[in-house]
Design a protein around this motif. Structure first.
Motif, mmCIF file in Angstrom:
data_model
loop_
_atom_site.group_PDB
_atom_site.id
_atom_site.type_symbol
_atom_site.label_atom_id
_atom_site.label_comp_id
_atom_site.label_asym_id
_atom_site.label_seq_id
_atom_site.Cartn_x
_atom_site.Cartn_y
_atom_site.Cartn_z
ATOM 1 N N GLU A 38 58.126 -29.492 126.998
ATOM 2 C CA GLU A 38 57.163 -29.678 128.080
ATOM 3 C C GLU A 38 57.814 -30.190 129.368
ATOM 4 O O GLU A 38 57.614 -29.624 130.450
ATOM 5 N N ASN A 39 58.584 -31.273 129.260
ATOM 6 C CA ASN A 39 59.235 -31.837 130.454
ATOM 7 C C ASN A 39 60.267 -30.876 131.020
ATOM 8 O O ASN A 39 60.441 -30.770 132.238
ATOM 9 N N PHE A 40 60.946 -30.170 130.130
ATOM 10 C CA PHE A 40 61.965 -29.204 130.526
ATOM 11 C C PHE A 40 61.342 -28.078 131.350
ATOM 12 O O PHE A 40 61.819 -27.721 132.429
ATOM 13 N N ILE A 41 60.231 -27.527 130.846
ATOM 14 C CA ILE A 41 59.535 -26.451 131.546
ATOM 15 C C ILE A 41 58.967 -26.951 132.871
ATOM 16 O O ILE A 41 58.973 -26.225 133.875
ATOM 17 N N ALA A 42 58.484 -28.190 132.897
ATOM 18 C CA ALA A 42 57.951 -28.761 134.142
ATOM 19 C C ALA A 42 59.007 -28.746 135.239
ATOM 20 O O ALA A 42 58.728 -28.367 136.388
ATOM 21 N N ARG A 43 60.227 -29.109 134.893
ATOM 22 C CA ARG A 43 61.312 -29.148 135.890
ATOM 23 C C ARG A 43 61.639 -27.743 136.398
ATOM 24 O O ARG A 43 61.897 -27.543 137.582
ATOM 25 N N LEU A 44 61.629 -26.765 135.495
ATOM 26 C CA LEU A 44 61.911 -25.384 135.898
ATOM 27 C C LEU A 44 60.798 -24.822 136.786
ATOM 28 O O LEU A 44 61.065 -24.168 137.796
ATOM 29 N N LEU A 45 59.543 -25.089 136.410
ATOM 30 C CA LEU A 45 58.414 -24.609 137.204
ATOM 31 C C LEU A 45 58.391 -25.261 138.585
ATOM 32 O O LEU A 45 58.019 -24.621 139.580
ATOM 33 N N TYR A 51 56.271 -26.676 142.778
ATOM 34 C CA TYR A 51 55.263 -27.659 142.378
ATOM 35 C C TYR A 51 55.872 -29.050 142.227
ATOM 36 O O TYR A 51 57.082 -29.255 142.395
ATOM 37 N N LYS A 52 54.996 -30.006 141.860
ATOM 38 C CA LYS A 52 55.418 -31.386 141.578
ATOM 39 C C LYS A 52 54.780 -31.815 140.258
ATOM 40 O O LYS A 52 54.088 -32.825 140.178
ATOM 41 N N LEU A 53 55.028 -30.987 139.243
ATOM 42 C CA LEU A 53 54.405 -31.210 137.936
ATOM 43 C C LEU A 53 54.969 -32.434 137.224
ATOM 44 O O LEU A 53 56.166 -32.698 137.263
ATOM 45 N N ILE A 161 69.609 -27.247 135.444
ATOM 46 C CA ILE A 161 68.609 -27.773 134.515
ATOM 47 C C ILE A 161 68.663 -27.004 133.191
ATOM 48 O O ILE A 161 68.580 -27.594 132.108
ATOM 49 N N LEU A 162 68.811 -25.672 133.281
ATOM 50 C CA LEU A 162 68.937 -24.864 132.067
ATOM 51 C C LEU A 162 70.145 -25.291 131.251
ATOM 52 O O LEU A 162 70.079 -25.457 130.033
ATOM 53 N N ASN A 163 71.275 -25.464 131.934
ATOM 54 C CA ASN A 163 72.520 -25.850 131.271
ATOM 55 C C ASN A 163 72.386 -27.205 130.598
ATOM 56 O O ASN A 163 72.810 -27.408 129.461
ATOM 57 N N GLU A 164 71.761 -28.141 131.304
ATOM 58 C CA GLU A 164 71.581 -29.483 130.760
ATOM 59 C C GLU A 164 70.590 -29.481 129.599
ATOM 60 O O GLU A 164 70.828 -30.091 128.556
ATOM 61 N N GLY A 165 69.465 -28.779 129.790
ATOM 62 C CA GLY A 165 68.414 -28.791 128.778
ATOM 63 C C GLY A 165 68.767 -28.036 127.514
ATOM 64 O O GLY A 165 68.386 -28.433 126.416
#
Length: 325
Positions: A38-45, A51-53, A161-165
């Motif tokens: 959830e948090n991972f996808i929030a950062r990508l979105l 956005y500021k999800l 973010i992808l690399n880290e996540g």
């Protein structure tokens, strides 16, 4: 290769890895990965859509309808591994039931795996709130389209973010194992959804050990050797998948009938040339994956089909052939 082209390929590969991993975990009833995503996808979105999800569970534990929210832009998102209609429809209906449209102008449903081609949910407009399943139900493909339109600096941040996540520094080691398991899960699921005409007499079953020599004649030793080598690697994986998932005898039966029907069709089309027919059958199954936008492991598919060949579900022998043995 242009930097932008390279970025898109890396992003696509990473998002496919995530989708395959989540899909496999879900089939094995292991849903912790979906929650952690959830948090991972929030950062990508946030990067892709501007956005500021935030995760709503930080302010309201066990929120039942949405997982992410952007108070400033009045955006809400549910993150789910389930792509079925019931899940998305339930989210949409509960959003209306609890009048969340009074707080948010948009609801997005992000499918962690792969969304369906269409959803039978009526578009809805109420005040500033609107929902269109073609627009508001999204997955990795939609995210990748947004990624393509980002400037290089934002693309770099997205990939970071992808690399880290996903810890993609270990992807080459981990991707292959994950892909093998997900392929075996998906091939069972996809093939079980197909419907064969089942024109063959069910009594044509024979001793599997006599099957390969008759079908492949001079190539029998080669096919047997290939199957042996593939079994060393893939049989333990398949055993684990079958043991830990909810695949039942009905699914096995449907796969059996479908493979008999499709493989026989190819065999007759190719004048009983089993080698050519096997290659075409592998290509056919790979096309199923491509049409469903699923990543796959070619060798896992080959193993699964040859295994069914030895079980007489691929290129089953006719009564006439049995009499010639």
């Amino acid at each position: 290769m242009l930097v932008e082209e390279s970025n898109i390929k890396i992003a696509n590969q990473s998002l496919c890895i995530l989708a395959d991993y989540i899909g496999t975990q879900s089939k094995l009833n292991l849903n912790d990965a979906s929650v952690c995503a959830e948090n991972f996808i929030a950062r990508l979105l946030n990067i892709a859509y501007g956005y500021k999800l935030e995760n709503i569970n930080l302010i309201k534990q066990n929120a039942s309808v949405i997982d992410l929210y952007d108070k400033e832009n009045k955006i809400s998102v549910q993150v789910t591994s389930s792509s079925n209609l019931a899940k998305s429809k339930s989210c949409f209906e509960n959003f209306l039931k609890y009048k969340l449209y009074e707080q948010y102008n948009e609801l997005y449903i992000y499918i962690l795996t792969t969304k369906q081609k269409s959803y039978k949910i009526e578009s809805y407009i109420k005040g500033n709130y609107s929902f269109n399943p073609k627009i508001n139900i999204i997955d990795k493909t939609d995210l990748l389209r947004k990624f393509q339109g980002l400037d290089p600096l934002l693309q770099k941040e997205f990939l970071s973010i992808l690399n880290e996540g996903l810890q993609t520094n270990n992807v080459q080691n981990n991707q292959k194992s994950s892909n093998e398991v997900s392929t075996l899960c998906n091939v069972i699921t996809l093939l079980s959804e197909k419907i064969g005409t089942n024109n063959l007499d069910i009594n044509c079953e024979i001793d599997p050990q006599r099957k390969i020599p008759l079908r492949f004649r001079n190539k029998a030793d080669l096919i047997e050797e290939q199957f042996f080598n593939l079994s060393l690697k893939y049989q333990p994986i398949l055993d684990d998948v079958l043991y830990n998932s909810d695949i039942d005898s009905n699914m096995h039966s449907k796969i059996s009938f479908y493979l008999k029907d499709k493989s026989s069709e190819l065999l007759f089309k190719n004048d009983m040339d089993a080698e050519k027919s096997l290659k075409e059958l592998i290509i056919f199954v790979e096309k199923i994956f491509n049409d469903a936008s699923l990543c796959y492991d070619e060798m896992a598919i080959k193993f699964y089909l040859i295994k069914h060949l030895t079980l007489c579900n691929v290129f089953p022998l006719t009564r006439k052939e049995l009499c010639q043995i």
